[in-house]
Design an enzyme around this catalytic site. Sequence first.
Site, PDB file in Angstrom:
ATOM      1  N   TYR A   1      11.443  36.515  37.025  1.00  0.00           N
ATOM      2  CA  TYR A   1      12.690  37.181  37.371  1.00  0.00           C
ATOM      3  C   TYR A   1      12.739  37.499  38.864  1.00  0.00           C
ATOM      4  CZ  TYR A   1      16.403  40.690  37.500  1.00  0.00           C
ATOM      5  OH  TYR A   1      17.536  41.395  37.818  1.00  0.00           O
TER       6      TYR A   1
ATOM      7  N   LYS B   1      15.374  35.965  41.720  1.00  0.00           N
ATOM      8  CA  LYS B   1      16.277  36.773  42.541  1.00  0.00           C
ATOM      9  C   LYS B   1      16.006  36.564  44.036  1.00  0.00           C
ATOM     10  CE  LYS B   1      18.882  38.637  39.443  1.00  0.00           C
ATOM     11  NZ  LYS B   1      20.333  38.330  39.392  1.00  0.00           N
TER      12      LYS B   1
END
Length: 235
Positions: free
Chosen positions: A157, A161
Amino acid sequence: MSSKIYFITGSSRGIGLELVKQLAAKGNTVIASARNPEGSAELQKLVDDKKVFSVKLDVQSDASVKAAVDKVNEISPEGIDVLINNSGIIAPKPSVSHTAKPELWSDIYETNVVGVVRVTQHFLPVLRKKDTRQVINIGSDSGSLELANRADLNAPYHCSKAALNMFTRCLSHDLQNEKFTIVSIHPGWVITDMGGKEAALTTEDSVASMVKVFEGYTQKDNGWYGNWKGERMPW
């Protein structure tokens, strides 16, 4: 302030749904998209096919995105002012750098990075019909390399990002001569299915603050990375 036409991905719940509510309440036209918009009772309560519309969109499918573009062109032939890339998923815990399976990384990137690229590229002609030309990527403080200073981070994750931030920077440079405004904004730690019940902000408070920031964006903010309070963040 004059009203705008917004297209939002991931609008069936959480931050996306709240963005639809608050932006529409301010008199804007909002085209809300989701993989299954009919399956979201809360979204359908907002849809009136006058100021709020819903469109089916799967960010992982090129055909789905193209079909969504066609539908948006029917709804708003004059184009859209703002694209908000809100769709995103998180890896299950623990998903650390040295054990998370490559297949998991691929799935996270397909939505959080490739999906954003796919939607943005296909919607650029729709944005070019208007002079506003804003692309708002809902990012995260997880994308900051400087703030990633502890062990056991949700690596797939966080890395996705960070990649989204780099896409924001690349796009901001590549489209600056066309007077686009491309930004990445961290909504805070928000109480959603992704953020969890222990998060610090309600969706209402996070979105209310972000909308104030959105309303102040100009082309001078092209390439900006900051948070829901309007504060710049370290890359």
